[in-house]
Design an enzyme around this catalytic site. Structure first.
Site, mmCIF file in Angstrom:
data_model
loop_
_atom_site.group_PDB
_atom_site.id
_atom_site.type_symbol
_atom_site.label_atom_id
_atom_site.label_comp_id
_atom_site.label_asym_id
_atom_site.label_seq_id
_atom_site.Cartn_x
_atom_site.Cartn_y
_atom_site.Cartn_z
ATOM 1 N N SER A 22 29.514 7.245 -6.480
ATOM 2 C CA SER A 22 29.224 6.223 -5.461
ATOM 3 C C SER A 22 30.794 5.420 -5.356
ATOM 4 O O SER A 22 30.847 4.445 -4.638
ATOM 5 C CB SER A 22 28.496 5.213 -6.134
ATOM 6 O OG SER A 22 28.882 4.509 -7.624
ATOM 7 N N ASN A 109 24.902 -0.521 -16.962
ATOM 8 C CA ASN A 109 23.835 -1.041 -16.369
ATOM 9 C C ASN A 109 23.880 -2.398 -16.188
ATOM 10 O O ASN A 109 23.666 -3.193 -15.210
ATOM 11 C CB ASN A 109 22.549 -0.653 -17.051
ATOM 12 C CG ASN A 109 22.410 0.482 -17.042
ATOM 13 O OD1 ASN A 109 22.948 1.324 -16.259
ATOM 14 N ND2 ASN A 109 21.355 1.022 -17.695
ATOM 15 N N THR A 154 8.931 -22.603 28.701
ATOM 16 C CA THR A 154 8.008 -21.924 27.874
ATOM 17 C C THR A 154 7.667 -20.664 28.692
ATOM 18 O O THR A 154 7.600 -20.872 29.739
ATOM 19 C CB THR A 154 6.618 -22.883 27.481
ATOM 20 O OG1 THR A 154 6.082 -22.975 28.688
ATOM 21 C CG2 THR A 154 7.081 -24.224 26.923
ATOM 22 N N HIS A 155 7.377 -19.476 27.657
ATOM 23 C CA HIS A 155 7.115 -18.391 28.542
ATOM 24 C C HIS A 155 7.982 -17.931 29.600
ATOM 25 O O HIS A 155 7.825 -17.431 30.490
ATOM 26 C CB HIS A 155 5.711 -18.627 29.263
ATOM 27 C CG HIS A 155 4.448 -18.964 28.547
ATOM 28 N ND1 HIS A 155 3.745 -18.338 27.885
ATOM 29 C CD2 HIS A 155 4.337 -20.292 28.457
ATOM 30 C CE1 HIS A 155 2.929 -19.041 27.037
ATOM 31 N NE2 HIS A 155 3.375 -20.252 27.538
ATOM 32 N N SER A 276 33.030 -2.540 33.151
ATOM 33 C CA SER A 276 32.126 -1.324 33.217
ATOM 34 C C SER A 276 33.102 -0.157 33.601
ATOM 35 O O SER A 276 34.128 -0.213 34.488
ATOM 36 C CB SER A 276 31.164 -1.410 34.396
ATOM 37 O OG SER A 276 30.978 -0.070 34.828
ATOM 38 N N LYS A 282 31.838 -5.210 37.565
ATOM 39 C CA LYS A 282 31.373 -5.735 36.254
ATOM 40 C C LYS A 282 31.694 -6.665 35.238
ATOM 41 O O LYS A 282 32.880 -6.246 35.002
ATOM 42 C CB LYS A 282 30.232 -4.557 35.584
ATOM 43 C CG LYS A 282 29.262 -4.061 36.360
ATOM 44 C CD LYS A 282 28.019 -4.777 36.659
ATOM 45 C CE LYS A 282 27.233 -5.139 35.473
ATOM 46 N NZ LYS A 282 26.624 -4.131 34.868
ATOM 47 N N ASN A 284 30.548 -7.845 31.726
ATOM 48 C CA ASN A 284 29.225 -7.620 30.811
ATOM 49 C C ASN A 284 29.171 -8.395 29.606
ATOM 50 O O ASN A 284 30.467 -8.653 28.898
ATOM 51 C CB ASN A 284 29.016 -6.123 30.286
ATOM 52 C CG ASN A 284 28.721 -5.566 31.702
ATOM 53 O OD1 ASN A 284 28.121 -5.886 32.691
ATOM 54 N ND2 ASN A 284 29.173 -4.142 31.506
ATOM 55 N N GLU A 289 25.163 -8.961 23.312
ATOM 56 C CA GLU A 289 24.074 -7.606 23.107
ATOM 57 C C GLU A 289 24.544 -7.133 21.869
ATOM 58 O O GLU A 289 23.613 -6.610 21.307
ATOM 59 C CB GLU A 289 24.634 -6.970 24.362
ATOM 60 C CG GLU A 289 24.192 -7.382 25.966
ATOM 61 C CD GLU A 289 24.715 -6.469 26.927
ATOM 62 O OE1 GLU A 289 24.255 -5.303 26.866
ATOM 63 O OE2 GLU A 289 25.616 -6.940 27.609
ATOM 64 N N TYR A 316 16.605 0.488 -15.814
ATOM 65 C CA TYR A 316 17.673 0.920 -14.782
ATOM 66 C C TYR A 316 17.287 2.559 -14.215
ATOM 67 O O TYR A 316 16.761 3.266 -15.134
ATOM 68 C CB TYR A 316 19.292 1.027 -15.146
ATOM 69 C CG TYR A 316 20.039 1.648 -14.432
ATOM 70 C CD1 TYR A 316 20.723 0.810 -13.100
ATOM 71 C CD2 TYR A 316 20.456 2.872 -14.291
ATOM 72 C CE1 TYR A 316 21.347 1.444 -12.178
ATOM 73 C CE2 TYR A 316 21.219 3.600 -13.180
ATOM 74 C CZ TYR A 316 21.597 2.628 -12.128
ATOM 75 O OH TYR A 316 22.559 3.375 -11.207
ATOM 76 N N GLN A 321 21.454 2.801 -7.456
ATOM 77 C CA GLN A 321 23.095 2.718 -7.029
ATOM 78 C C GLN A 321 23.045 2.648 -5.432
ATOM 79 O O GLN A 321 23.987 2.395 -4.782
ATOM 80 C CB GLN A 321 23.687 4.158 -7.239
ATOM 81 C CG GLN A 321 24.896 4.532 -6.937
ATOM 82 C CD GLN A 321 25.426 5.745 -7.639
ATOM 83 O OE1 GLN A 321 26.173 5.583 -8.843
ATOM 84 N NE2 GLN A 321 25.673 6.921 -6.994
ATOM 85 N N LYS A 324 23.895 -0.495 -2.930
ATOM 86 C CA LYS A 324 25.033 -1.040 -2.431
ATOM 87 C C LYS A 324 25.443 -0.975 -0.864
ATOM 88 O O LYS A 324 25.864 -1.786 -0.327
ATOM 89 C CB LYS A 324 26.365 -0.526 -3.210
ATOM 90 C CG LYS A 324 26.510 -1.287 -4.453
ATOM 91 C CD LYS A 324 27.152 -0.615 -5.724
ATOM 92 C CE LYS A 324 26.427 -0.873 -6.933
ATOM 93 N NZ LYS A 324 25.265 -0.196 -7.092
HETATM 94 N N1 ARG Z 1 27.060 3.487 -10.399
HETATM 95 C C1 ARG Z 1 26.134 3.063 -10.838
HETATM 96 C C2 ARG Z 1 25.269 2.016 -9.790
HETATM 97 O O1 ARG Z 1 25.809 1.674 -8.895
HETATM 98 C C3 ARG Z 1 26.223 2.190 -12.111
HETATM 99 C C4 ARG Z 1 25.372 2.203 -13.085
HETATM 100 C C5 ARG Z 1 25.069 3.325 -13.685
HETATM 101 N N2 ARG Z 1 24.509 3.407 -14.894
HETATM 102 C C6 ARG Z 1 23.769 4.451 -15.392
HETATM 103 N N3 ARG Z 1 23.154 4.601 -16.532
HETATM 104 N N4 ARG Z 1 23.923 5.812 -14.792
HETATM 105 O O2 ARG Z 1 24.027 2.057 -10.132
#
Ligand code: ARG
Length: 457
Positions: A22, A109, A154-155, A276, A282, A284, A289, A316, A321, A324
């Site tokens: 990650s 964790n 309204t509407h 455009s 144009k 815009n 938007e 956990y 993961q 994120k």
């Molecule tokens: N990269 C992991 C996450 O974002 C960190 C925690 C990992 N913990 C584990 N027991 N593998 O969740």
């Protein structure tokens, strides 16, 4: 070798390293991760689990790593999976065995949980500030348009006249509720998971209250299993973000409509519009938007995190993961949307005369005409029907109510007198509103005073 490699007799396949890692996205958390580790090292020393010299060495080197990351000198490695193990590895490479002691009484964790809570807390503060900035812009626009009249709809059909100050202050209220919601989410995010270990607590004599103080948390999470498994605060945060985007999107929709030749109530500044590639004429309202469009992304992120969390057993699981990317995307998208939206409305031109002109047609004073007859003693339902017939007559004969003579009006009700014309004058329709929170100048002035008090301005 991996930091956890002891139990394994083979290296992980490179495809697994790639898939499992990650670091590409969670390197965003380097600051929070180092902050958490420094607090952890201090606590370990305070509790005699590490010596003071060891903790000092760790902290000094974590600070140095922090600086190196900020200077762009660190290359994170996929084989160390995530930001937590990359930083730990960097530390071990610098100070050897002492570095290996940092992870005592801690698990990734509780480490990742504290990092994201720190990140969400900071993000809430930043987003709240951006919302407040936008509210200030709204107030200053409102103050300049206390007498600008436009149709209220309204509407999407012309309904009753309102002032532009009143209309735009409706958004102030929405953003106030958004700030309250974020504030509420902050309270639940502000609980410290660090010190929970992997899922069951630790055997060390740790001091979690000390950690909470060091890291600026108000309380500590009470159940270690919940502490490492809870992502409710992310769900709440993205849900709050979705509501903010929904409000922005409604505002954008109005700005887009108002920018059209059909309405022609506003004109975006050239610096906040685009052209455009084929049609030379144009101009815009792309920004509005795009913000409206990005609302979809945030809603998607909400469904994303809700679905990740659904059915996860305690405690956990690696699925988490995946929390994120939607979280980071929400924060980035929301912050940039708020930033650009604020600049866009600060610079847009408000076409007061066109708004005033539009308020003259569409029988916006019909309800006031009915109220006039109520004052003359006729029950409201009957008045409604009389004015309905009167409007139909006007539509068929291309008149407005105020353009009819008193004699003509009397054909619909003998209660009409000369004072009807003042009663249905558009300005008067606005100023005669008596209920609190109405469009009258008196009421909008109070609204703005309260708004300023709320923002301490
Ligand atoms: N990269 C992991 C996450 O974002 C960190 C925690 C990992 N913990 C584990 N027991 N593998 O969740």
């Amino acid at each position: 070798m991996k930091l956890w490699g002891g139990r394994f007799s083979k290296e992980t396949a490179s495809s697994v390293d790639e898939f499992n890692a990650s670091i590409d996205f969670d390197q965003k958390l380097y600051k929070q991760d180092i902050q958490g580790s420094i607090a952890h090292a201090k606590m370990l020393a305070k509790q005699g689990i590490l010596s003071a010299t060891e903790a000092e060495l760790i902290i000094e080197n974590l600070d140095a790593i922090h600086k190196e990351i900020e200077a762009g000198k660190v290359e994170f490695k996929i084989e160390f999976e995530d930001i937590h193990m990359n930083i730990e590895k960097l530390l071990i490479d610098r100070i050897g065995d002492t570095g290996k002691k940092l992870h005592t009484a801690r698990s990734r964790n509780d480490q990742v949980a504290v990092d994201i809570r720190l990140y969400v807390k900071e993000s809430i503060t930043e987003i709240t500030n951006l919302l407040k900035k936008m509210q200030k812009t709204i107030i200053s626009i409102a103050e300049g348009h206390m007498d600008t009249i436009l149709p209220g709809y309204t509407h999407l059909q012309r309904a009753q006249p309102v002032t532009f100050a009143y209309h735009i202050m409706a958004y102030f209220q929405m953003f106030s509720r958004d700030i309250e919601r974020l504030d509420d989410c902050y309270k639940r995010t502000d609980s410290l998971p660090l010190g929970s270990g992997a899922l069951a607590g630790t055997t060390y004599n740790t001091d979690r209250e000390f950690l909470a103080k060091e890291l600026g948390f108000s309380v500590i999470c009470n159940n270690a299993m919940d502490a490492v498994s809870d992502r409710d605060f992310i769900i709440e945060f993205i849900s709050d973000a979705s509501t903010i985007m929904m409000h922005l999107s409604r505002f954008c929709e109005e700005l887009i409509l108002w920018s059209s030749s059909e309405f022609d109530f506003i004109e975006m500044d050239d610096a906040y519009s685009t052209g455009s590639s084929i049609m030379p004429q144009k101009k815009n309202p792309d920004l509005a938007e795009l913000i409206r469009g990005k609302t979809g992304r945030i809603y998607g992120n909400l469904i994303n995190i809700l679905t990740i969390m659904k059915s996860l057993p305690m405690a956990y699981n690696k699925d988490m993961q995946e929390d994120k990317p939607p979280l980071f995307d929400t924060v980035e998208t929301l912050k940039s949307s708020l930033y650009v939206f604020n600049e866009m409305i600060q610079t847009m031109k408000i076409k007061k005369d066109n708004m005033n002109h539009a308020a003259k047609t569409g029988f916006l004073n019909a309800t006031d005409a009915a109220d006039y007859l109520v004052e003359k003693g006729i029950p409201f339902r009957e008045c409604h029907s009389i004015i309905g017939r009167l409007v139909l007559y006007c539509v068929e004969n291309n008149h407005s109510i105020e353009s009819l003579s008193l004699d003509k009006l009397k054909m619909f009700s003998d209660k009409f007198e000369d004072d009807i014309f003042e009663k249905i004058d558009i300005k008067n329709c606005i100023e005669s509103k008596k209920s609190s929170g109405s469009t009258s100048k008196k009421s909008v002035t109070i609204m703005i005073e309260n708004a300023k008090r709320k923002l301490n301005i």
